[in-house]
Design a protein around this motif. Sequence first.
Motif, PDB file in Angstrom:
ATOM      1  N   ARG A  96       0.815  -1.211   0.000  1.00 60.59           N
ATOM      2  CA  ARG A  96       0.000   0.000   0.000  1.00 60.59           C
ATOM      3  C   ARG A  96       0.857   1.274   0.000  1.00 60.59           C
ATOM      4  O   ARG A  96       0.380   2.336  -0.386  1.00 60.59           O
ATOM      5  CB  ARG A  96      -0.931   0.016   1.213  1.00 60.59           C
ATOM      6  CG  ARG A  96      -0.234   0.078   2.565  1.00 60.59           C
ATOM      7  CD  ARG A  96      -1.228   0.051   3.721  1.00 60.59           C
ATOM      8  NE  ARG A  96      -2.140   1.196   3.667  1.00 60.59           N
ATOM      9  CZ  ARG A  96      -3.103   1.389   4.565  1.00 60.59           C
ATOM     10  NH1 ARG A  96      -3.282   0.501   5.531  1.00 60.59           N
ATOM     11  NH2 ARG A  96      -3.872   2.440   4.478  1.00 60.59           N
ATOM     12  N   TYR A  97       2.107   1.164   0.408  1.00 63.43           N
ATOM     13  CA  TYR A  97       2.976   2.341   0.458  1.00 63.43           C
ATOM     14  C   TYR A  97       3.943   2.412  -0.732  1.00 63.43           C
ATOM     15  O   TYR A  97       4.788   3.297  -0.785  1.00 63.43           O
ATOM     16  CB  TYR A  97       3.765   2.364   1.772  1.00 63.43           C
ATOM     17  CG  TYR A  97       2.870   2.477   2.991  1.00 63.43           C
ATOM     18  CD1 TYR A  97       2.243   3.684   3.303  1.00 63.43           C
ATOM     19  CD2 TYR A  97       2.627   1.378   3.805  1.00 63.43           C
ATOM     20  CE1 TYR A  97       1.411   3.795   4.415  1.00 63.43           C
ATOM     21  CE2 TYR A  97       1.802   1.472   4.913  1.00 63.43           C
ATOM     22  CZ  TYR A  97       1.191   2.681   5.208  1.00 63.43           C
ATOM     23  OH  TYR A  97       0.361   2.780   6.309  1.00 63.43           O
ATOM     24  N   ASN A  98       3.835   1.466  -1.653  1.00 62.93           N
ATOM     25  CA  ASN A  98       4.661   1.508  -2.852  1.00 62.93           C
ATOM     26  C   ASN A  98       4.135   2.573  -3.814  1.00 62.93           C
ATOM     27  O   ASN A  98       2.925   2.687  -4.027  1.00 62.93           O
ATOM     28  CB  ASN A  98       4.669   0.149  -3.555  1.00 62.93           C
ATOM     29  CG  ASN A  98       5.396  -0.920  -2.737  1.00 62.93           C
ATOM     30  OD1 ASN A  98       6.145  -0.593  -1.820  1.00 62.93           O
ATOM     31  ND2 ASN A  98       5.174  -2.178  -3.069  1.00 62.93           N
ATOM     32  N   SER A  99       5.032   3.307  -4.400  1.00 59.12           N
ATOM     33  CA  SER A  99       4.641   4.319  -5.380  1.00 59.12           C
ATOM     34  C   SER A  99       4.600   3.764  -6.791  1.00 59.12           C
ATOM     35  O   SER A  99       4.041   4.392  -7.697  1.00 59.12           O
ATOM     36  CB  SER A  99       5.606   5.507  -5.318  1.00 59.12           C
ATOM     37  OG  SER A  99       6.932   5.084  -5.588  1.00 59.12           O
ATOM     38  N   CYS A 100       5.211   2.580  -6.997  1.00 55.14           N
ATOM     39  CA  CYS A 100       5.227   1.956  -8.317  1.00 55.14           C
ATOM     40  C   CYS A 100       5.569   0.489  -8.162  1.00 55.14           C
ATOM     41  O   CYS A 100       5.999   0.043  -7.092  1.00 55.14           O
ATOM     42  CB  CYS A 100       6.244   2.665  -9.223  1.00 55.14           C
ATOM     43  SG  CYS A 100       7.915   2.759  -8.503  1.00 55.14           S
ATOM     44  N   TYR A 101       5.381  -0.303  -9.222  1.00 53.72           N
ATOM     45  CA  TYR A 101       5.706  -1.720  -9.205  1.00 53.72           C
ATOM     46  C   TYR A 101       7.228  -1.901  -9.302  1.00 53.72           C
ATOM     47  O   TYR A 101       7.890  -1.273 -10.105  1.00 53.72           O
ATOM     48  CB  TYR A 101       5.036  -2.440 -10.376  1.00 53.72           C
ATOM     49  CG  TYR A 101       3.546  -2.619 -10.195  1.00 53.72           C
ATOM     50  CD1 TYR A 101       3.058  -3.605  -9.341  1.00 53.72           C
ATOM     51  CD2 TYR A 101       2.648  -1.809 -10.873  1.00 53.72           C
ATOM     52  CE1 TYR A 101       1.685  -3.768  -9.170  1.00 53.72           C
ATOM     53  CE2 TYR A 101       1.271  -1.961 -10.706  1.00 53.72           C
ATOM     54  CZ  TYR A 101       0.804  -2.948  -9.853  1.00 53.72           C
ATOM     55  OH  TYR A 101      -0.548  -3.103  -9.668  1.00 53.72           O
ATOM     56  N   GLY A 102       7.742  -2.789  -8.432  1.00 55.82           N
ATOM     57  CA  GLY A 102       9.180  -2.998  -8.369  1.00 55.82           C
ATOM     58  C   GLY A 102       9.805  -2.334  -7.164  1.00 55.82           C
ATOM     59  O   GLY A 102      11.024  -2.238  -7.051  1.00 55.82           O
ATOM     60  N   GLU A 103       8.949  -1.908  -6.230  1.00 52.27           N
ATOM     61  CA  GLU A 103       9.408  -1.231  -5.018  1.00 52.27           C
ATOM     62  C   GLU A 103       9.037  -2.085  -3.809  1.00 52.27           C
ATOM     63  O   GLU A 103       8.032  -2.805  -3.822  1.00 52.27           O
ATOM     64  CB  GLU A 103       8.747   0.150  -4.923  1.00 52.27           C
ATOM     65  CG  GLU A 103       9.528   1.162  -4.113  1.00 52.27           C
ATOM     66  CD  GLU A 103       8.903   2.563  -4.219  1.00 52.27           C
ATOM     67  OE1 GLU A 103       9.664   3.540  -4.234  1.00 52.27           O
ATOM     68  OE2 GLU A 103       7.672   2.653  -4.274  1.00 52.27           O
ATOM     69  N   CYS A 104       9.839  -2.004  -2.755  1.00 55.01           N
ATOM     70  CA  CYS A 104       9.550  -2.702  -1.498  1.00 55.01           C
ATOM     71  C   CYS A 104       9.624  -1.671  -0.388  1.00 55.01           C
ATOM     72  O   CYS A 104      10.663  -1.489   0.260  1.00 55.01           O
ATOM     73  CB  CYS A 104      10.550  -3.835  -1.274  1.00 55.01           C
ATOM     74  SG  CYS A 104      10.287  -4.784   0.250  1.00 55.01           S
ATOM     75  N   MET A 105       8.529  -0.982  -0.172  1.00 53.90           N
ATOM     76  CA  MET A 105       8.472   0.109   0.804  1.00 53.90           C
ATOM     77  C   MET A 105       7.504  -0.242   1.918  1.00 53.90           C
ATOM     78  O   MET A 105       6.434  -0.803   1.681  1.00 53.90           O
ATOM     79  CB  MET A 105       8.027   1.404   0.131  1.00 53.90           C
ATOM     80  CG  MET A 105       8.967   1.907  -0.952  1.00 53.90           C
ATOM     81  SD  MET A 105      10.586   2.382  -0.316  1.00 53.90           S
ATOM     82  CE  MET A 105      10.148   3.810   0.667  1.00 53.90           C
ATOM     83  N   ILE A 106       7.888   0.065   3.150  1.00 51.97           N
ATOM     84  CA  ILE A 106       7.008  -0.154   4.308  1.00 51.97           C
ATOM     85  C   ILE A 106       6.921   1.140   5.107  1.00 51.97           C
ATOM     86  O   ILE A 106       7.767   2.034   4.978  1.00 51.97           O
ATOM     87  CB  ILE A 106       7.506  -1.316   5.195  1.00 51.97           C
ATOM     88  CG1 ILE A 106       8.992  -1.143   5.548  1.00 51.97           C
ATOM     89  CG2 ILE A 106       7.304  -2.644   4.482  1.00 51.97           C
ATOM     90  CD1 ILE A 106       9.257  -0.545   6.865  1.00 51.97           C
ATOM     91  N   ASN A 107       5.906   1.216   5.941  1.00 52.53           N
ATOM     92  CA  ASN A 107       5.728   2.390   6.788  1.00 52.53           C
ATOM     93  C   ASN A 107       5.485   1.923   8.218  1.00 52.53           C
ATOM     94  O   ASN A 107       4.610   1.080   8.468  1.00 52.53           O
ATOM     95  CB  ASN A 107       4.546   3.234   6.306  1.00 52.53           C
ATOM     96  CG  ASN A 107       4.382   4.501   7.143  1.00 52.53           C
ATOM     97  OD1 ASN A 107       5.333   5.226   7.381  1.00 52.53           O
ATOM     98  ND2 ASN A 107       3.166   4.741   7.609  1.00 52.53           N
ATOM     99  N   ILE A 108       6.274   2.418   9.151  1.00 54.91           N
ATOM    100  CA  ILE A 108       6.122   2.032  10.549  1.00 54.91           C
ATOM    101  C   ILE A 108       6.026   3.281  11.411  1.00 54.91           C
ATOM    102  O   ILE A 108       6.333   4.382  10.972  1.00 54.91           O
ATOM    103  CB  ILE A 108       7.305   1.165  11.037  1.00 54.91           C
ATOM    104  CG1 ILE A 108       8.621   1.946  10.930  1.00 54.91           C
ATOM    105  CG2 ILE A 108       7.373  -0.143  10.261  1.00 54.91           C
ATOM    106  CD1 ILE A 108       9.817   1.198  11.492  1.00 54.91           C
ATOM    107  N   MET A 109       5.578   3.072  12.648  1.00 54.56           N
ATOM    108  CA  MET A 109       5.511   4.178  13.603  1.00 54.56           C
ATOM    109  C   MET A 109       6.905   4.441  14.150  1.00 54.56           C
ATOM    110  O   MET A 109       7.394   3.705  15.015  1.00 54.56           O
ATOM    111  CB  MET A 109       4.521   3.831  14.722  1.00 54.56           C
ATOM    112  CG  MET A 109       3.077   3.732  14.263  1.00 54.56           C
ATOM    113  SD  MET A 109       1.944   3.222  15.571  1.00 54.56           S
ATOM    114  CE  MET A 109       2.282   1.466  15.636  1.00 54.56           C
ATOM    115  N   GLY A 110       7.535   5.483  13.619  1.00 51.55           N
ATOM    116  CA  GLY A 110       8.926   5.753  13.945  1.00 51.55           C
ATOM    117  C   GLY A 110       9.178   5.999  15.417  1.00 51.55           C
ATOM    118  O   GLY A 110      10.164   5.522  15.988  1.00 51.55           O
ATOM    119  N   ALA A 111       8.270   6.740  16.082  1.00 46.83           N
ATOM    120  CA  ALA A 111       8.455   7.054  17.502  1.00 46.83           C
ATOM    121  C   ALA A 111       8.401   5.790  18.352  1.00 46.83           C
ATOM    122  O   ALA A 111       9.221   5.592  19.258  1.00 46.83           O
ATOM    123  CB  ALA A 111       7.388   8.045  17.952  1.00 46.83           C
TER     124      ALA A 111
END
Length: 327
Positions: free
Chosen positions: A173-188
């Motif tokens: 859900r956080y990928n901007s395009c196909y071929g990406e492996c992006m994640i989003n976590i709670m940094g704090a």
Amino acid sequence: METLEEAELCFPQLLNTSCKKHKRSHSEAVITYTLMSSVSLLTVVLNLLVIISISHFRQLHTPTNLLLLSLAVSDLLVGLIVMPFQILLTEPCWLLGDLVCALCFFLAFITVPASTGNMVLISVDRFVAICDPLHYSTKITQNRIQIFVLLCWIYCVFYSFILFYDNLKQPGRYNSCYGECMINIMGALHLVLGFIIPISSIIILYMRVFVVAVSQARSMRSHIAAVKLQRSVTVTVKKSELKAARTLGVVVAVFLMCYCPYFCVSLSGYDIMMASSTNSFINFLVLLNSCLNPVIYAFFYPWFRKSVKIIVTFEILQPHSCQTNVL
């Protein structure tokens, strides 16, 4: 021009949604693969030797060594799963799909914090052994250590699930395009639970151990005219405490060296490309800690060297080798 443009895409058939390949030199790719593959193999081998030694030899079935065993298991998983995954992340494109990407990060955030959590438990164990030796055998038992190790792993699974809930619920859900492996976590939350609390605990316990060691040294000097037997006992206690203090000091220094760059970059707010050399380096440092842990915690002990000699010479295959004296 069309051929050139397609060659720069991760998925040429998806012209509008495919990610572009990040260019990197051949020499950089070779160095990255060689270095990370070597560290991964070394991490697996060293931690496997620790696991075999503690599991096989009965003399090593102690509460403290059970913590070392748990640490070695977590570090072995880092070398076996997380490091190869990190090598794949250095590639210009991620080709294994969104679900595999999310699962790999999920497993990484279980095994790496588990390594840190076991380090905290080891620090607690040595704190009790040095600062309250008379009650050590009653406070630190095999059953209690097993419970704490189990709680440590449960905590790490829960911790990773909380961090990656959105990523696991909808992979990619956080990928901007196909071929990406992006994640989003709670940094704090990641900063507090994954770095501040563990390192603060280790530092506080280390400082207390250091204070006790200094106190014992002063006590020895003030009673220099005591009975020879009593003085020799004091010297022995002092040496063991200083050795433990030095070991914990190395742990703190190595932990900070490996983890600080990662958290500093994370807090800076800068976006780093997946396959960039900076991203590869800071992640490599974190994973390198799992390779150094067996050196710090096991190579300092004579029993480990004896165990390794028995293992590599295949004496371990002989009958009743588990009863061999390795202390």
